[in-house]
Design a protein around this motif. Sequence first.
Motif, short mmCIF file in Angstrom:
data_model
loop_
_atom_site.label_atom_id
_atom_site.label_comp_id
_atom_site.label_asym_id
_atom_site.label_seq_id
_atom_site.Cartn_x
_atom_site.Cartn_y
_atom_site.Cartn_z
N VAL A 1 32.54 -27.70 13.78
CA VAL A 1 31.49 -26.71 14.03
C VAL A 1 30.25 -27.13 13.24
CG1 VAL A 1 30.77 -24.31 13.84
CG2 VAL A 1 33.14 -24.86 14.40
N VAL A 2 29.11 -27.18 13.94
CA VAL A 2 27.83 -27.51 13.33
C VAL A 2 26.90 -26.32 13.53
CG1 VAL A 2 25.84 -29.08 13.37
CG2 VAL A 2 28.15 -29.96 13.82
N THR A 3 26.25 -25.87 12.47
CA THR A 3 25.31 -24.76 12.58
C THR A 3 23.89 -25.30 12.74
OG1 THR A 3 25.24 -24.63 10.15
CG2 THR A 3 26.73 -23.11 11.31
N VAL A 4 23.14 -24.70 13.67
CA VAL A 4 21.75 -25.08 13.92
C VAL A 4 20.92 -23.80 13.86
CG1 VAL A 4 20.11 -26.09 15.54
CG2 VAL A 4 22.43 -27.03 15.37
N GLY A 5 20.03 -23.71 12.89
CA GLY A 5 19.22 -22.51 12.72
C GLY A 5 17.74 -22.80 12.86
N PHE A 6 17.01 -21.81 13.39
CA PHE A 6 15.58 -21.95 13.64
C PHE A 6 14.80 -20.95 12.79
CE2 PHE A 6 17.73 -23.63 17.29
CZ PHE A 6 16.95 -24.70 17.71
N SER A 7 13.80 -21.45 12.05
CA SER A 7 12.94 -20.58 11.24
C SER A 7 13.79 -19.74 10.28
CB SER A 7 12.06 -19.73 12.16
OG SER A 7 11.04 -19.07 11.43
N MET A 8 13.76 -18.41 10.38
CA MET A 8 14.63 -17.60 9.54
C MET A 8 16.08 -18.05 9.67
SD MET A 8 15.43 -13.49 9.64
CE MET A 8 16.73 -13.65 10.89
N GLY A 9 16.49 -18.37 10.89
CA GLY A 9 17.85 -18.85 11.11
C GLY A 9 18.14 -20.15 10.39
N GLY A 10 17.10 -20.99 10.17
CA GLY A 10 17.29 -22.19 9.38
C GLY A 10 17.64 -21.87 7.94
N ARG B 1 29.29 -31.31 0.00
CA ARG B 1 29.55 -32.53 0.76
C ARG B 1 29.33 -32.34 2.26
NH1 ARG B 1 31.77 -36.28 -2.45
NH2 ARG B 1 32.47 -37.52 -0.69
N LEU B 2 28.36 -31.53 2.61
CA LEU B 2 28.04 -31.31 4.00
C LEU B 2 26.83 -32.16 4.42
CD1 LEU B 2 28.37 -27.43 4.36
CD2 LEU B 2 29.93 -29.18 5.22
N PRO B 3 26.88 -32.81 5.58
CA PRO B 3 25.69 -33.46 6.12
C PRO B 3 24.65 -32.40 6.47
CG PRO B 3 27.69 -34.24 7.21
CD PRO B 3 28.07 -33.02 6.42
N VAL B 4 23.40 -32.65 6.13
CA VAL B 4 22.31 -31.72 6.41
C VAL B 4 21.16 -32.48 7.05
CG1 VAL B 4 20.64 -30.11 5.43
CG2 VAL B 4 22.94 -30.25 4.45
N LEU B 5 20.63 -31.91 8.14
CA LEU B 5 19.46 -32.46 8.81
C LEU B 5 18.35 -31.42 8.78
CD1 LEU B 5 17.97 -34.51 10.66
CD2 LEU B 5 19.13 -33.42 12.61
N ILE B 6 17.19 -31.81 8.28
CA ILE B 6 16.00 -30.96 8.26
C ILE B 6 15.05 -31.45 9.35
CG2 ILE B 6 14.05 -30.14 6.89
CD1 ILE B 6 16.80 -29.23 5.84
N VAL B 7 14.68 -30.55 10.27
CA VAL B 7 13.78 -30.89 11.38
C VAL B 7 12.55 -30.00 11.28
CG1 VAL B 7 13.52 -31.08 13.88
CG2 VAL B 7 15.76 -31.51 12.83
N HIS B 8 11.38 -30.60 11.30
CA HIS B 8 10.15 -29.82 11.14
C HIS B 8 9.02 -30.50 11.89
CE1 HIS B 8 9.05 -26.34 8.51
NE2 HIS B 8 7.82 -26.73 8.83
N GLY B 9 8.08 -29.69 12.36
CA GLY B 9 6.93 -30.22 13.07
C GLY B 9 5.69 -30.28 12.20
N ASP B 10 4.85 -31.28 12.45
CA ASP B 10 3.62 -31.37 11.66
C ASP B 10 2.54 -30.43 12.20
OD1 ASP B 10 2.70 -32.64 13.97
OD2 ASP B 10 2.24 -34.55 12.98
N ALA B 11 2.86 -29.68 13.27
CA ALA B 11 1.93 -28.68 13.81
C ALA B 11 2.47 -27.26 13.63
CB ALA B 11 1.65 -28.96 15.29
N GLY C 1 5.43 -27.70 17.06
CA GLY C 1 4.99 -26.46 16.43
C GLY C 1 6.12 -25.78 15.69
N HIS C 2 6.48 -24.58 16.14
CA HIS C 2 7.42 -23.79 15.36
C HIS C 2 8.61 -23.32 16.18
CE1 HIS C 2 8.73 -21.32 12.00
NE2 HIS C 2 8.86 -20.30 12.81
N ALA C 3 9.79 -23.73 15.77
CA ALA C 3 11.08 -23.14 16.18
C ALA C 3 11.36 -23.24 17.68
CB ALA C 3 11.16 -21.70 15.67
N GLU C 4 12.14 -22.26 18.19
CA GLU C 4 12.67 -22.35 19.55
C GLU C 4 11.59 -22.40 20.62
OE1 GLU C 4 15.23 -18.89 17.75
OE2 GLU C 4 13.22 -19.73 17.44
N GLY C 5 10.49 -21.69 20.40
CA GLY C 5 9.47 -21.60 21.42
C GLY C 5 8.70 -22.88 21.63
N ALA C 6 8.75 -23.80 20.67
CA ALA C 6 7.94 -25.02 20.76
C ALA C 6 8.77 -26.29 20.88
CB ALA C 6 7.02 -25.12 19.53
N ILE C 7 10.07 -26.19 20.70
CA ILE C 7 10.89 -27.40 20.63
C ILE C 7 11.00 -28.06 22.00
CG2 ILE C 7 13.13 -26.28 21.01
CD1 ILE C 7 14.17 -28.14 18.71
N SER C 8 10.97 -29.38 22.02
CA SER C 8 11.03 -30.13 23.28
C SER C 8 12.47 -30.40 23.68
CB SER C 8 10.28 -31.45 23.13
OG SER C 8 10.98 -32.33 22.25
#
Length: 261
Positions: free
Chosen positions: A103-112, A199-209, A237-244
């Motif tokens: 199980v991998v958790t993926v959170g956006f903005s507050m969810g992140g 010991r959990l892998p963590v990925l940080i994803v962020h936009g420069d806009a 941009g920001h979170a779910e509304g802008a992600i490609s």
Amino acid sequence: MAVPRRLVATALTSPDGLRLSAAHLPASNGSDTAIVVAHGFGGSWRQERVLRVMEHLAEHAGVIGIDQRGHGRSQGATTLAHDEPLDVEAATSWAHDLGYDRVVTVGFSMGGAVVLRHAALIPRSPTSRGTDAVVAVSAPAFWFYRGTPPMRWLHRAVMNPAGRAYLRFAMGARVDPTPWPEPPPMPPVDAVARARENRLPVLIVHGDADAFFPLDHPRALTDAAPGVQSWIEPGFGHAEGAISIDLLRRIGEWARSEPNR
């Protein structure tokens, strides 16, 4: 966006007893990995932008969507990431009960912030199967951030009854008026370090806009925890509304193949 036919909705119970609305979208490729999606403030798994995220991630893994407390059809009031890790725990437990090995958790903005805190505060143990990896998209690093106009507006809204009434009417977010304890809950910048200690892998994803949280947030999260992966995405941009779709595809591939394989 129409709800996918293969999506199954249900109700879960958080560890502190709240009824939560959730949904399962099986993987289109038979993957043994599940992705739990934690929406941003004002979100719901039924929203078009969140369903779009779930559908594209389901090309790589099974997907669990959940309305966090105070949102959508779930009970309670949002505590702005304080108690919401309990909601993610209910979703990860359901994913394991459905038979997923990972199980991998993926959170956006507050969810992140929520998924980082879940990984820090509820690690894998004899009583919790937890998460195997974490992806925080457009997440804040610090509490009480007021450095951008949207965040100054949001803070003013949550701090007074009229503002909270507006948020409930306009965004469907029922905000708990109870003040946070002192000291405040563990911030994301400390939670990411604890997640790596677990010991959990963590990925940080962020936009420069990103108009809500500028790049000092992902940089602080990455600097706080050696070994964290960071993708700074040009034009995002920001979170779910802008992600490609392309970025969702890359996150799905990372979730399915990268962590602990």
